[in-house]
Design a protein around this motif. Structure first.
Motif, short mmCIF file in Angstrom:
data_model
loop_
_atom_site.label_atom_id
_atom_site.label_comp_id
_atom_site.label_asym_id
_atom_site.label_seq_id
_atom_site.Cartn_x
_atom_site.Cartn_y
_atom_site.Cartn_z
N THR A 1 0.84 -1.20 0.00
CA THR A 1 0.00 0.00 0.00
C THR A 1 0.88 1.25 0.00
O THR A 1 0.64 2.18 -0.77
N ALA A 2 1.89 1.26 0.85
CA ALA A 2 2.80 2.41 0.89
C ALA A 2 3.49 2.60 -0.45
O ALA A 2 3.57 3.72 -0.96
N LYS A 3 3.97 1.52 -1.04
CA LYS A 3 4.66 1.62 -2.33
C LYS A 3 3.72 2.16 -3.41
O LYS A 3 4.12 2.99 -4.23
N THR A 4 2.47 1.71 -3.39
CA THR A 4 1.48 2.21 -4.37
C THR A 4 1.27 3.70 -4.19
O THR A 4 1.27 4.47 -5.17
N LEU A 5 1.09 4.15 -2.96
CA LEU A 5 0.86 5.58 -2.71
C LEU A 5 2.08 6.42 -3.09
O LEU A 5 1.94 7.53 -3.59
N GLU A 15 3.79 8.28 4.62
CA GLU A 15 5.12 8.82 4.33
C GLU A 15 5.99 8.85 5.58
O GLU A 15 7.17 8.52 5.52
N ALA A 16 5.41 9.23 6.71
CA ALA A 16 6.18 9.24 7.96
C ALA A 16 6.57 7.83 8.36
O ALA A 16 7.68 7.60 8.86
N SER A 17 5.71 6.87 8.13
CA SER A 17 6.06 5.48 8.44
C SER A 17 7.22 5.01 7.57
O SER A 17 8.12 4.32 8.04
N GLU A 22 13.45 0.80 7.05
CA GLU A 22 14.38 1.18 5.98
C GLU A 22 14.57 0.07 4.95
O GLU A 22 14.61 0.33 3.75
N LEU A 23 14.70 -1.16 5.38
CA LEU A 23 14.97 -2.26 4.46
C LEU A 23 13.76 -2.64 3.59
O LEU A 23 13.91 -3.35 2.60
N LEU A 24 12.59 -2.14 3.95
CA LEU A 24 11.37 -2.47 3.19
C LEU A 24 11.17 -1.58 1.97
O LEU A 24 10.37 -1.91 1.09
N PHE A 25 11.89 -0.44 1.93
CA PHE A 25 11.66 0.54 0.87
C PHE A 25 12.97 0.91 0.19
O PHE A 25 14.03 0.88 0.81
N THR A 26 12.87 1.28 -1.07
CA THR A 26 14.05 1.71 -1.80
C THR A 26 14.46 3.10 -1.35
O THR A 26 13.68 3.82 -0.72
N ARG A 83 13.15 8.77 -0.24
CA ARG A 83 13.34 10.18 -0.63
C ARG A 83 12.02 10.82 -0.98
O ARG A 83 11.75 11.97 -0.61
N THR A 84 11.19 10.12 -1.73
CA THR A 84 9.88 10.64 -2.12
C THR A 84 9.05 10.96 -0.87
O THR A 84 8.46 12.04 -0.77
N ALA A 85 9.03 10.03 0.07
CA ALA A 85 8.28 10.25 1.31
C ALA A 85 8.82 11.47 2.06
O ALA A 85 8.04 12.33 2.50
N GLN A 86 10.13 11.56 2.16
CA GLN A 86 10.74 12.68 2.88
C GLN A 86 10.46 14.01 2.18
O GLN A 86 10.12 15.00 2.84
N MET A 87 10.56 14.04 0.87
CA MET A 87 10.31 15.28 0.13
C MET A 87 8.87 15.73 0.27
O MET A 87 8.60 16.92 0.42
N ARG A 88 7.92 14.79 0.23
CA ARG A 88 6.51 15.16 0.41
C ARG A 88 6.28 15.76 1.79
O ARG A 88 5.57 16.76 1.92
N LEU A 89 6.86 15.14 2.78
CA LEU A 89 6.69 15.66 4.14
C LEU A 89 7.31 17.05 4.28
O LEU A 89 6.66 17.97 4.80
N GLN A 90 8.53 17.22 3.79
CA GLN A 90 9.20 18.52 3.90
C GLN A 90 8.46 19.60 3.11
O GLN A 90 8.38 20.74 3.56
#
Length: 98
Positions: free
Chosen positions: A31-35, A59-61, A68-72, A77-84
């Protein structure tokens, strides 16, 4: 993620049926990867931003060290950029996890 969803239902009365369906059918990681593949933030992300609840976003999750090992690197980076981009203090959030 399911516990997080339930928390948001209780605290801000946020019911996201499509997110819950996706979570049930695909599981949390997929689900996270899809979003994250979307070109912009989801409606749910926007709602959490409006409620000052981005710490409870997908994104925070994704940026939490224990996942960390579950995501590329790109997904993180995408999650962090959206949050920032929405004024979220990523560094402060990560420090608070320790």
């Amino acid at each position: 993620m399911l516990d997080g969803y339930r928390y948001l239902v209780r605290t801000i009365r946020y019911t996201a049926k499509s997110f819950l369906h996706m979570l049930t059918m695909q599981g949390g990681v997929d689900t996270a990867k899809t979003l994250l593949r979307g070109t912009s933030t989801s409606d749910g992300f926007v709602r959490l931003w409006e409620e000052n609840m981005l710490a409870h976003s997908v994104e925070a999750s994704v940026i939490k060290p224990q996942y960390e090992l579950l995501f590329t690197d790109q997904e993180r980076r995408t999650a962090q950029m959206r949050l920032q981009a929405h004024g979220f203090d990523v560094e402060g959030f990560l420090r608070s996890l320790n």
